[in-house]
Write a protein that holds these residues in place. Structure first.
Motif, PDB file in Angstrom:
ATOM      1  N   PHE A 130       9.533 134.032 -35.052  1.00 52.26           N
ATOM      2  CA  PHE A 130      10.975 133.798 -35.027  1.00 52.26           C
ATOM      3  C   PHE A 130      11.449 133.131 -36.311  1.00 52.26           C
ATOM      4  CE2 PHE A 130      14.707 131.246 -33.961  1.00 52.26           C
ATOM      5  CZ  PHE A 130      15.521 132.208 -33.401  1.00 52.26           C
ATOM      6  N   THR A 131      10.703 132.146 -36.773  1.00 48.95           N
ATOM      7  CA  THR A 131      11.145 131.410 -37.962  1.00 48.95           C
ATOM      8  C   THR A 131      11.140 132.281 -39.206  1.00 48.95           C
ATOM      9  OG1 THR A 131       8.899 130.587 -38.312  1.00 48.95           O
ATOM     10  CG2 THR A 131      10.419 129.151 -37.137  1.00 48.95           C
ATOM     11  N   LEU A 132      10.329 133.335 -39.221  1.00 46.93           N
ATOM     12  CA  LEU A 132      10.278 134.191 -40.392  1.00 46.93           C
ATOM     13  C   LEU A 132      11.629 134.823 -40.702  1.00 46.93           C
ATOM     14  CD1 LEU A 132       6.821 135.918 -39.976  1.00 46.93           C
ATOM     15  CD2 LEU A 132       7.544 134.491 -41.873  1.00 46.93           C
ATOM     16  N   GLY A 133      12.407 135.087 -39.663  1.00 44.09           N
ATOM     17  CA  GLY A 133      13.709 135.701 -39.878  1.00 44.09           C
ATOM     18  C   GLY A 133      14.852 134.713 -39.873  1.00 44.09           C
ATOM     19  N   ARG A 134      14.527 133.403 -39.853  1.00 45.02           N
ATOM     20  CA  ARG A 134      15.579 132.406 -39.692  1.00 45.02           C
ATOM     21  C   ARG A 134      15.448 131.236 -40.662  1.00 45.02           C
ATOM     22  NH1 ARG A 134      18.660 132.317 -34.789  1.00 45.02           N
ATOM     23  NH2 ARG A 134      19.340 130.389 -35.744  1.00 45.02           N
ATOM     24  N   SER A 135      15.343 131.491 -41.957  1.00 42.82           N
ATOM     25  CA  SER A 135      15.235 130.426 -42.955  1.00 42.82           C
ATOM     26  C   SER A 135      14.121 129.446 -42.582  1.00 42.82           C
ATOM     27  CB  SER A 135      16.566 129.672 -43.058  1.00 42.82           C
ATOM     28  OG  SER A 135      16.485 128.631 -44.001  1.00 42.82           O
ATOM     29  N   PRO A 136      12.861 129.849 -42.719  1.00 38.90           N
ATOM     30  CA  PRO A 136      11.742 129.055 -42.230  1.00 38.90           C
ATOM     31  C   PRO A 136      11.733 127.607 -42.700  1.00 38.90           C
ATOM     32  CG  PRO A 136      10.996 131.189 -43.031  1.00 38.90           C
ATOM     33  CD  PRO A 136      12.433 131.057 -43.418  1.00 38.90           C
ATOM     34  N   THR A 137      12.096 127.356 -43.951  1.00 38.06           N
ATOM     35  CA  THR A 137      11.975 125.996 -44.481  1.00 38.06           C
ATOM     36  C   THR A 137      12.818 125.005 -43.693  1.00 38.06           C
ATOM     37  OG1 THR A 137      11.550 126.862 -46.693  1.00 38.06           O
ATOM     38  CG2 THR A 137      12.210 124.565 -46.523  1.00 38.06           C
ATOM     39  N   ALA A 138      14.107 125.334 -43.497  1.00 38.34           N
ATOM     40  CA  ALA A 138      14.988 124.418 -42.785  1.00 38.34           C
ATOM     41  C   ALA A 138      14.527 124.214 -41.352  1.00 38.34           C
ATOM     42  CB  ALA A 138      16.419 124.949 -42.809  1.00 38.34           C
ATOM     43  N   LEU A 139      14.067 125.286 -40.705  1.00 42.97           N
ATOM     44  CA  LEU A 139      13.649 125.173 -39.320  1.00 42.97           C
ATOM     45  C   LEU A 139      12.383 124.345 -39.180  1.00 42.97           C
ATOM     46  CD1 LEU A 139      14.386 128.753 -37.983  1.00 42.97           C
ATOM     47  CD2 LEU A 139      15.597 126.647 -37.467  1.00 42.97           C
ATOM     48  N   LEU A 140      11.499 124.405 -40.144  1.00 43.17           N
ATOM     49  CA  LEU A 140      10.266 123.642 -40.055  1.00 43.17           C
ATOM     50  C   LEU A 140      10.483 122.181 -40.440  1.00 43.17           C
ATOM     51  CD1 LEU A 140       7.772 126.302 -41.413  1.00 43.17           C
ATOM     52  CD2 LEU A 140       8.066 125.554 -39.061  1.00 43.17           C
ATOM     53  N   HIS A 141      11.514 121.888 -41.242  1.00 48.96           N
ATOM     54  CA  HIS A 141      11.862 120.495 -41.515  1.00 48.96           C
ATOM     55  C   HIS A 141      12.456 119.836 -40.271  1.00 48.96           C
ATOM     56  CE1 HIS A 141      12.309 121.174 -46.141  1.00 48.96           C
ATOM     57  NE2 HIS A 141      11.063 121.208 -45.724  1.00 48.96           N
ATOM     58  N   GLU A 142      13.033 120.659 -39.419  1.00 48.53           N
ATOM     59  CA  GLU A 142      13.653 120.179 -38.187  1.00 48.53           C
ATOM     60  C   GLU A 142      13.281 121.189 -37.092  1.00 48.53           C
ATOM     61  OE1 GLU A 142      17.921 118.076 -37.642  1.00 48.53           O
ATOM     62  OE2 GLU A 142      17.990 120.215 -38.043  1.00 48.53           O
ATOM     63  N   PRO A 143      12.009 121.189 -36.663  1.00 51.47           N
ATOM     64  CA  PRO A 143      11.473 122.303 -35.861  1.00 51.47           C
ATOM     65  C   PRO A 143      11.913 122.285 -34.399  1.00 51.47           C
ATOM     66  CG  PRO A 143       9.794 120.626 -36.165  1.00 51.47           C
ATOM     67  CD  PRO A 143      10.978 120.175 -36.965  1.00 51.47           C
ATOM     68  N   ARG A 144      13.212 122.417 -34.184  1.00 44.19           N
ATOM     69  CA  ARG A 144      13.741 122.345 -32.827  1.00 44.19           C
ATOM     70  C   ARG A 144      13.306 123.523 -31.971  1.00 44.19           C
ATOM     71  NH1 ARG A 144      17.506 123.298 -36.657  1.00 44.19           N
ATOM     72  NH2 ARG A 144      18.961 125.046 -36.465  1.00 44.19           N
ATOM     73  N   TYR A 145      13.011 124.681 -32.582  1.00 48.31           N
ATOM     74  CA  TYR A 145      12.567 125.825 -31.797  1.00 48.31           C
ATOM     75  C   TYR A 145      11.139 125.658 -31.301  1.00 48.31           C
ATOM     76  CZ  TYR A 145      16.794 128.024 -33.507  1.00 48.31           C
ATOM     77  OH  TYR A 145      18.110 128.291 -33.781  1.00 48.31           O
ATOM     78  N   LEU A 146      10.473 124.601 -31.739  1.00 45.99           N
ATOM     79  CA  LEU A 146       9.112 124.318 -31.280  1.00 45.99           C
ATOM     80  C   LEU A 146       9.076 123.162 -30.288  1.00 45.99           C
ATOM     81  CD1 LEU A 146       7.271 124.574 -34.730  1.00 45.99           C
ATOM     82  CD2 LEU A 146       7.577 126.366 -33.024  1.00 45.99           C
ATOM     83  N   LEU A 147      10.232 122.646 -29.892  1.00 46.32           N
ATOM     84  CA  LEU A 147      10.276 121.503 -28.984  1.00 46.32           C
ATOM     85  C   LEU A 147       9.538 121.730 -27.663  1.00 46.32           C
ATOM     86  CD1 LEU A 147      13.904 120.242 -29.626  1.00 46.32           C
ATOM     87  CD2 LEU A 147      11.848 118.833 -29.782  1.00 46.32           C
ATOM     88  N   PRO A 148       9.551 122.951 -27.094  1.00 48.27           N
ATOM     89  CA  PRO A 148       8.784 123.145 -25.857  1.00 48.27           C
ATOM     90  C   PRO A 148       7.298 122.836 -25.980  1.00 48.27           C
ATOM     91  CG  PRO A 148      10.385 124.915 -26.097  1.00 48.27           C
ATOM     92  CD  PRO A 148      10.401 124.129 -27.386  1.00 48.27           C
ATOM     93  N   LEU A 149       6.785 122.704 -27.209  1.00 44.76           N
ATOM     94  CA  LEU A 149       5.390 122.288 -27.365  1.00 44.76           C
ATOM     95  C   LEU A 149       5.116 120.951 -26.674  1.00 44.76           C
ATOM     96  CD1 LEU A 149       4.392 123.210 -31.038  1.00 44.76           C
ATOM     97  CD2 LEU A 149       3.226 123.921 -28.958  1.00 44.76           C
ATOM     98  N   TYR A 150       6.143 120.127 -26.513  1.00 47.41           N
ATOM     99  CA  TYR A 150       5.930 118.832 -25.858  1.00 47.41           C
ATOM    100  C   TYR A 150       5.547 118.990 -24.389  1.00 47.41           C
ATOM    101  CZ  TYR A 150       7.659 116.382 -29.980  1.00 47.41           C
ATOM    102  OH  TYR A 150       7.801 115.883 -31.260  1.00 47.41           O
ATOM    103  N   SER A 151       5.738 120.161 -23.812  1.00 50.11           N
ATOM    104  CA  SER A 151       5.268 120.386 -22.447  1.00 50.11           C
ATOM    105  C   SER A 151       3.755 120.510 -22.391  1.00 50.11           C
ATOM    106  CB  SER A 151       5.926 121.648 -21.860  1.00 50.11           C
ATOM    107  OG  SER A 151       7.309 121.433 -21.645  1.00 50.11           O
ATOM    108  N   ALA A 152       3.100 120.576 -23.552  1.00 50.71           N
ATOM    109  CA  ALA A 152       1.638 120.602 -23.607  1.00 50.71           C
ATOM    110  C   ALA A 152       1.058 119.187 -23.720  1.00 50.71           C
ATOM    111  CB  ALA A 152       1.163 121.458 -24.779  1.00 50.71           C
ATOM    112  N   ILE A 153       1.887 118.165 -23.558  1.00 50.24           N
ATOM    113  CA  ILE A 153       1.404 116.778 -23.621  1.00 50.24           C
ATOM    114  C   ILE A 153       0.226 116.534 -22.670  1.00 50.24           C
ATOM    115  CG2 ILE A 153       2.034 114.391 -23.021  1.00 50.24           C
ATOM    116  CD1 ILE A 153       4.808 114.962 -24.205  1.00 50.24           C
ATOM    117  N   PRO A 154       0.249 117.056 -21.426  1.00 47.09           N
ATOM    118  CA  PRO A 154      -0.902 116.806 -20.537  1.00 47.09           C
ATOM    119  C   PRO A 154      -2.237 117.272 -21.116  1.00 47.09           C
ATOM    120  CG  PRO A 154       0.947 117.624 -19.261  1.00 47.09           C
ATOM    121  CD  PRO A 154       1.334 117.753 -20.703  1.00 47.09           C
ATOM    122  N   LEU A 155      -2.228 118.345 -21.898  1.00 43.82           N
ATOM    123  CA  LEU A 155      -3.479 118.821 -22.486  1.00 43.82           C
ATOM    124  C   LEU A 155      -3.990 117.833 -23.529  1.00 43.82           C
ATOM    125  CD1 LEU A 155      -5.317 121.218 -22.076  1.00 43.82           C
ATOM    126  CD2 LEU A 155      -4.186 122.362 -23.961  1.00 43.82           C
TER     127      LEU A 155
END
Length: 515
Positions: free
Chosen positions: A328-353
């Protein structure tokens, strides 16, 4: 029995302490470092006010993929407490606390009481990325985190004890979450993968740890090569090259993961983010190393759970988000999205692991476990208490929009009710002035801009004596001043903090200039 009751009481006490700590930290942030809001928060805040007085939008203004659930929750709060910044943060604050409970339930269902408590404590005092975006009004991510995590927990119940009622509730949760934000797709994919594994195990009786024969291994290798070639074909069709994918993958590990883990504060401004990294120096390099190590640890722990069916849920969450997030980030200005990676926020649901990995690594030493857990929480707490507000705010024309109270007061004193301004300035002023001042949005090249609420633009366009607000010293301000001079339009000009205002024009100026 007595020991069980004591453990239950201790569990409840620790969970209550985690919730209290979560409340205190978040109240501090919304009353201090996160108090100035951006226009991205102001627009759904204005929508909440409109809902209060009878509007019933199905989607956010000018965003036909984003359901305004937070605005509907906030409308009655405005009626009780007024249209204020603090009121704007209450709904996401409560949802942030709900996420603490959701990730606790998920962790306990998957791996037991200890991992559940770890998950709750981490979610209560998380890395700044989760705290900030859990309190950002109108973004919808905290809603998705809560509903998605509850969906994962409910999936376990459906798989272990099939129930039409639970399945219907799961579909309802995911449907509501998808209406709020499409990043729900990560949870849908994770649940779908878990369901597939569950069905396979039910039919075969076991989950294979590795291909059974050399022929099977060669088949898997061949399929992997075909999948890689297919991926390259898709990227090429999108105008992207394998080099782009490689670069984004590297940036994921050296930028996005350190942000998610709290070694760097997120920022949408590349210049400010780069300055932060330069200031951190070796600490940032350490953070990159730790981030890569944590990623490897999560995958390792997930692989150890391969024979345990529904206990794979967090790994599937992580896998789905990493793979599809990168694409997804490849088509959406990767640099800005990775500086503020809000599209990766669901990763926090992996906290139990992560909690399970921590418990497995320290199972022979309770002291080491307490030290590691205490160090992690202290690290997160320090990151939240030292947030730099400038990194969390819009950065335009070399300036951070820190506060506009004085500008609103200046406009009120002169009875100015209509302005032309940049997106980041205009809607912020509309909210802080409680719609006494409304904007027409213009772009950097002085053309009509993203007017997310068209009625404002129409009202300003009809106004007889609007003001024109720019950041002082910006190219836009200088170009506008030149236009007024060239066309001999008399006007007054004033500077209020970092803003330059042109007002009392002898005749209005329309955009694009000269129209």
């Amino acid at each position: 029995m007595r020991d069980s009751r004591l453990a239950s009481r201790l569990e409840k006490l620790l969970l209550a302490a985690a919730l209290l700590a979560g409340v205190l930290v978040r109240v501090y942030l919304v009353s201090g470092p996160l108090d100035p809001i951006s226009s991205d928060e102001a627009v759904p805040g204005l929508m909440a006010q409109h809902i209060r007085f009878g509007a019933r939008p199905l989607f956010d203004y000018s965003l036909a993929y984003h359901g305004p659930l937070e605005s509907y929750l906030t409308a009655p709060l405005f009626a009780l407490l007024g249209m204020e910044r603090l009121s704007l943060h209450l709904a996401p604050l409560v949802l942030s606390l709900a996420f603490i409970g959701a990730v606790y339930v998920l962790g306990r269902q998957l791996y037991g009481r200890g991992v559940g408590l770890f998950s709750a404590m981490y979610a209560a005092l998380p890395a700044p990325m989760l705290t900030i975006w859990g309190l950002k009004f109108g973004a919808g991510y905290i809603v998705v985190l809560v509903l998605g995590t509850l969906g994962l927990a409910l999936t376990i119940g459906v798989l272990r004890h099939a129930s039409a009622g639970k399945a219907a509730l799961l579909i309802a949760l995911l449907g509501l979450s998808f209406w709020v934000h499409y990043v729900t797709i990560y949870y849908v994919l994770a649940i779908w993968l878990t369901w597939g594994v569950h069905r396979f195990r039910a039919r075969s009786g076991a989950f294979p740890r590795r291909p059974a024969s050399l022929g099977a291994r060669l088949a898997v290798a061949a399929l992997s090569i075909i999948a890689l070639i297919s991926l390259c074909g898709v990227l090429s069709a999108l105008g992207l090259t394998p080099t782009d994918f490689t670069r984004t993958t590297i940036d994921f590990f050296v930028i996005a993961l350190p942000v998610l883990l709290g070694f760097v504060q997120p920022s949408a401004a590349p210049a400010l983010f780069a300055g932060q990294i330069a200031e951190l120096g070796g600490v940032y390099v350490l953070g990159v190393g730790v981030a890569i190590g944590v990623g490897a640890l999560v995958v390792w722990m997930g692989m150890r759970q391969l024979s345990k069916g529904d206990r794979l849920l967090p790994l599937y969450v992580a896998s789905a988000i990493i793979v599809f997030g990168l694409l997804f980030t490849l088509g959406r200005s990767p640099t800005a999205l990775l500086h503020e990676p809000r599209y990766l926020l669901p990763l926090y649901s992996a906290i139990p692991l992560v909690g399970l990995a921590l418990f497995e690594l320290t199972r022979k030493s309770m002291v080491l476990r307490v030290v590691l857990l205490g160090g992690l929480i202290a690290f997160n707490l320090y990151g939240n208490l030292t947030l730099a507000p400038a990194l969390n705010l819009p950065y335009i024309s070399g300036q951070t929009l820190a506060n506009n109270d004085s500008l609103v007061e200046w406009l009120d004193d002169r009875g100015i009710r209509h302005i032309y301004a940049d997106f980041w300035i205009g809607y912020w002023i509309a909210f802080d002035s409680q719609e006494r001042v409304v904007p027409y949005i213009i772009t950097a090249d002085l053309r009509p801009g993203w007017n997310r609420y068209p009625p404002y633009a129409k009202e300003v366009d009809r106004a007889e004596n609007p003001a024109y607000v720019f950041v002082a010293g910006s190219d836009e301000a200088e170009a506008f001043a030149g236009y007024l001079s060239t066309n001999m339009i008399e006007h007054d000009t004033s500077q209020i903090d970092i803003f330059r205002v042109f007002w009392n024009l002898s005749r209005p100026v329309r955009f694009p200039l000269g129209s």
